[in-house]
Design an enzyme around this catalytic site. Structure first.
Site, PDB file in Angstrom:
ATOM      1  N   GLU A  88       0.885  -1.180   0.000  1.00 28.92           N
ATOM      2  CA  GLU A  88       0.000   0.000   0.000  1.00 28.92           C
ATOM      3  C   GLU A  88       0.914   1.219   0.000  1.00 28.92           C
ATOM      4  OE1 GLU A  88      -3.140   0.001  -0.341  1.00 28.92           O
ATOM      5  OE2 GLU A  88      -3.860  -1.940   0.323  1.00 28.92           O
ATOM      6  N   CYS A  91      -1.834   8.998   2.822  1.00 30.07           N
ATOM      7  CA  CYS A  91      -1.586   8.526   1.460  1.00 30.07           C
ATOM      8  C   CYS A  91      -2.648   9.025   0.487  1.00 30.07           C
ATOM      9  CB  CYS A  91      -1.529   7.014   1.441  1.00 30.07           C
ATOM     10  SG  CYS A  91      -2.923   6.297   2.301  1.00 30.07           S
TER      11      CYS A  91
HETATM   12  P1  NAP Z   1       8.526   4.496   4.679  1.00 28.43           P
HETATM   13  O1  NAP Z   1       9.670   5.381   4.917  1.00 28.43           O
HETATM   14  O2  NAP Z   1       8.432   3.755   3.401  1.00 28.43           O
HETATM   15  O3  NAP Z   1       8.489   3.486   5.926  1.00 28.43           O
HETATM   16  C1  NAP Z   1       7.458   2.558   6.098  1.00 28.43           C
HETATM   17  C2  NAP Z   1       7.957   1.392   6.917  1.00 28.43           C
HETATM   18  O4  NAP Z   1       8.951   0.670   6.174  1.00 28.43           O
HETATM   19  C3  NAP Z   1       8.630   1.785   8.229  1.00 28.43           C
HETATM   20  O5  NAP Z   1       8.309   0.832   9.213  1.00 28.43           O
HETATM   21  C4  NAP Z   1      10.099   1.721   7.854  1.00 28.43           C
HETATM   22  O6  NAP Z   1      10.960   1.540   8.954  1.00 28.43           O
HETATM   23  C5  NAP Z   1      10.111   0.510   6.964  1.00 28.43           C
HETATM   24  N1  NAP Z   1      11.282   0.382   6.087  1.00 28.43           N
HETATM   25  C6  NAP Z   1      12.136   1.347   5.678  1.00 28.43           C
HETATM   26  N2  NAP Z   1      13.080   0.814   4.877  1.00 28.43           N
HETATM   27  C7  NAP Z   1      12.818  -0.516   4.782  1.00 28.43           C
HETATM   28  C8  NAP Z   1      13.430  -1.601   4.094  1.00 28.43           C
HETATM   29  N3  NAP Z   1      14.508  -1.431   3.339  1.00 28.43           N
HETATM   30  N4  NAP Z   1      12.878  -2.827   4.208  1.00 28.43           N
HETATM   31  C9  NAP Z   1      11.768  -3.013   4.953  1.00 28.43           C
HETATM   32  N5  NAP Z   1      11.153  -2.032   5.637  1.00 28.43           N
HETATM   33  C10 NAP Z   1      11.666  -0.791   5.547  1.00 28.43           C
HETATM   34  O7  NAP Z   1       7.130   5.299   4.798  1.00 28.43           O
HETATM   35  P2  NAP Z   1       6.655   6.368   5.877  1.00 28.43           P
HETATM   36  O8  NAP Z   1       7.456   7.615   5.703  1.00 28.43           O
HETATM   37  O9  NAP Z   1       6.577   5.763   7.245  1.00 28.43           O
HETATM   38  O10 NAP Z   1       5.166   6.594   5.382  1.00 28.43           O
HETATM   39  C11 NAP Z   1       4.856   7.464   4.352  1.00 28.43           C
HETATM   40  C12 NAP Z   1       4.540   6.766   3.061  1.00 28.43           C
HETATM   41  O11 NAP Z   1       3.575   5.753   3.291  1.00 28.43           O
HETATM   42  C13 NAP Z   1       3.920   7.693   2.033  1.00 28.43           C
HETATM   43  O12 NAP Z   1       4.494   7.460   0.782  1.00 28.43           O
HETATM   44  C14 NAP Z   1       2.457   7.298   2.044  1.00 28.43           C
HETATM   45  O13 NAP Z   1       1.761   7.575   0.859  1.00 28.43           O
HETATM   46  C15 NAP Z   1       2.533   5.845   2.318  1.00 28.43           C
HETATM   47  N6  NAP Z   1       1.270   5.364   2.873  1.00 28.43           N
HETATM   48  C16 NAP Z   1       0.444   4.602   2.094  1.00 28.43           C
HETATM   49  C17 NAP Z   1      -0.784   4.178   2.599  1.00 28.43           C
HETATM   50  C18 NAP Z   1      -1.718   3.348   1.790  1.00 28.43           C
HETATM   51  O14 NAP Z   1      -2.633   2.783   2.369  1.00 28.43           O
HETATM   52  N7  NAP Z   1      -1.556   3.239   0.494  1.00 28.43           N
HETATM   53  C19 NAP Z   1      -1.148   4.535   3.894  1.00 28.43           C
HETATM   54  C20 NAP Z   1      -0.273   5.299   4.654  1.00 28.43           C
HETATM   55  C21 NAP Z   1       0.937   5.709   4.136  1.00 28.43           C
HETATM   56  P3  NAP Z   1      11.623   2.823   9.672  1.00 28.43           P
HETATM   57  O15 NAP Z   1      10.501   3.579  10.256  1.00 28.43           O
HETATM   58  O16 NAP Z   1      12.523   2.215  10.662  1.00 28.43           O
HETATM   59  O17 NAP Z   1      12.343   3.580   8.596  1.00 28.43           O
END
Ligand code: NAP
Length: 476
Positions: A251, A285
């Site tokens: 997502e 998002c």
């Molecule tokens: P993110 O930086 O992608 O992080 C999301 C999760 O992934 C965190 O738990 C992060 O850990 C982890 N992560 C980071 N690098 C990783 C890797 N190499 N392998 C596995 N896991 C890893 O996203 P965010 O800044 O928290 O959230 C914002 C994004 O989420 C936006 O792009 C938003 O659109 C999207 N989003 C989408 C939805 C949907 O339903 N489509 C809903 C909400 C948010 P750390 O925190 O330790 O870095």
């Protein structure tokens, strides 16, 4: 159970282990409110091993028992509603009024999961439709996949974790949860609740620490049968590259379009679009980002939208009156400040907002933008919306669809022909009519097309993705 300030990992039914402590801050004041451990490779290994053992227990657990545990979890979240809401407001910077709504949605997600746990079933298959199937009786059942790694983002620290954990348990799986490092405290509380609700040891494990290490160890492990990830497209891409052969739900992001047709109720659009663009500081998002207004109503709509934008109360998210709190980090506020400055220097007009104080960025409206500006072309993930005039409805649909993303799109119109045209032209997982792209209730199928992701959530649909079809053919 009381929340401790120095948290541990939860592995095999016990609070344990963990390496270096990582501070967790109140996002408005910057004060350190707790620490969480950075899991070691050994911790991740132990959590997966516990989940492998518990997956067998969960797969054998009768549906009524899984349902009762999930219903108990919903009640226990309700009992701690205010504590959950204040934790979300503090660690995510989400205004308390919206944090309370998130808790209510989390309760609803667990309640739907309790109901759906009783309805997971297969189908009969008429094998004799093929000549070679004559004399055979066929049916399929849905079996839990086994071990699910759930990786969640910072912006909905309860309900987006609930959308992974609740359907996974409802379908009879075991889970290893890795929440966002910005917002792990709500996940700690949820795991306490699940233990109290009777989830067996090992069926829910919590590991914390950086995604770049802990996340990678989880994603690469072949004992994990499915990854369910919500977060950025960039990390989503890294996960698909590393995961090997396992089921994956992603997502990801969006640059949500909202189309305002000339017959729209402009007061309604302005009010709903302002909430949709600015709540949680636009870090949603589905956040309203690109507003396309028919040129016949562009002036009156923009005027109303600017008024609704200026009415937003900005400040400490723990204040009951506040609509918009800080962004997750000062660097994020500086990033969007830079994007807006770049757009302004290329000819855009900052019609409202454009102000930053530390991690707080004021609700901002841009006009006179071009499609290639970052504020339009890339996911802003900030309280910034652009209003663009269009000549005719087809032109609006074309512009709205000109994005690599495809999560949800919205159209405000009373004209049924326009609604069907939007359905055909917009390649998005969800089309919302007469409300903004942010509309979501927790049992609807939800997920993105194109670069917005893979698969669907929305309890029942997530359960389908968290099970394997097992076909049975019996020769009579
Ligand atoms: P993110 O930086 O992608 O992080 C999301 C999760 O992934 C965190 O738990 C992060 O850990 C982890 N992560 C980071 N690098 C990783 C890797 N190499 N392998 C596995 N896991 C890893 O996203 P965010 O800044 O928290 O959230 C914002 C994004 O989420 C936006 O792009 C938003 O659109 C999207 N989003 C989408 C939805 C949907 O339903 N489509 C809903 C909400 C948010 P750390 O925190 O330790 O870095």
């Amino acid at each position: 159970m009381k929340m401790k300030v120095e948290h541990k990992l939860f592995i095999d039914g016990r609070w344990t282990g963990g390496g270096e402590p990582i501070p967790v801050r109140n996002k408005y004041s910057g004060e350190v409110i707790a620490t969480i451990p950075s899991a070691t490779r050994g911790d991740v290994d132990a959590a997966i091993a516990a989940a492998v053992r518990a997956a067998r227990v969960m797969a054998e657990m009768p549906a009524h028992r899984r349902s009762a545990i999930l219903a108990a979890a919903a009640r226990l979240i309700q009992d701690r509603r205010e504590e959950f809401a204040r934790t979300i407001a503090a660690e995510a910077g989400k205004a308390l009024k919206y944090a309370r709504i998130e808790v209510d949605r989390g309760i609803s997600t667990f309640t739907f999961a309790a109901e759906e746990a009783k309805r997971l079933h297969g189908e009969t298959v008429p094998l004799d439709a093929a000549a070679a199937g004559e004399g055979y009786f066929g049916f399929f059942v849905r079996r839990p996949v086994g071990v699910i790694a759930a990786i969640s983002p910072f912006n909905f620290p309860l309900n987006l974790v609930a959308h992974k954990v609740a359907p996974a348990l409802a379908a009879g799986n075991a889970v290893v949860l890795k929440p966002a490092t910005w917002t792990p405290l709500t996940a700690v509380m949820l795991v306490e609740v699940l233990g109290d609700a009777g989830v067996p040891p090992g069926a829910i494990n919590l590991i914390t620490g950086p995604g770049s290490t802990v996340g990678n160890w989880l994603v690469e492990d072949d004992r994990v049968n499915k990854i369910t990830f919500t977060g950025s497209a960039e990390v989503g891409r890294q996960i698909t590259a590393r995961a090997g052969i396992k089921k994956i739900t992603l997502e990801l992001g969006n640059t949500s379009p909202v189309i305002v047709a000339p017959d729209a109720d402009l007061d309604l659009v302005a009010k709903r679009a302002a909430v949709g663009a600015y709540y949680n500081s636009g870090q949603v998002c589905l956040s309203v980002q690109r507003i396309f207004s028919d040129k016949a109503v562009y002036e009156p709509f923009t005027e109303r939208f600017l008024a609704a934008t200026s009415a937003m109360v900005v400040g400490d998210p723990l204040d009951e009156q506040v609509d918009v709190g800080p962004m997750i980090d000062v660097r994020e506020a500086e990033r969007i400040e830079g994007w807006v400055a770049e757009a302004a220097s290329a000819g855009a007009r900052v019609a409202a907002g454009g102000r930053r104080e530390g991690p707080v960025y004021w609700p901002t409206v841009l006009t006179g933008v071009r499609p290639d500006m970052k504020v339009v072309a890339q996911e802003a993930f900030a309280p910034v919306a652009s209003v663009m005039p269009y000549d005719d409805f087809e032109d609006a649909l074309r512009q709205a669809d000109a994005t690599p993303y495809g999560l949800q799109a919205s159209v405000f119109t009373k004209n049924i022909d326009r609604i069907f045209q939007a359905m055909r032209w917009l390649n998005f997982g969800g089309i919302i009519i007469n409300d903004t792209s942010t509309f979501r209730v927790d049992h609807m199928p939800y997920g993105g097309n194109r670069q917005s992701g893979l698969g669907r959530e929305g309890v029942r649909y997530a359960m389908e993705e968290m099970t394997n079809i097992q076909m049975v053919a019996i020769r009579k």
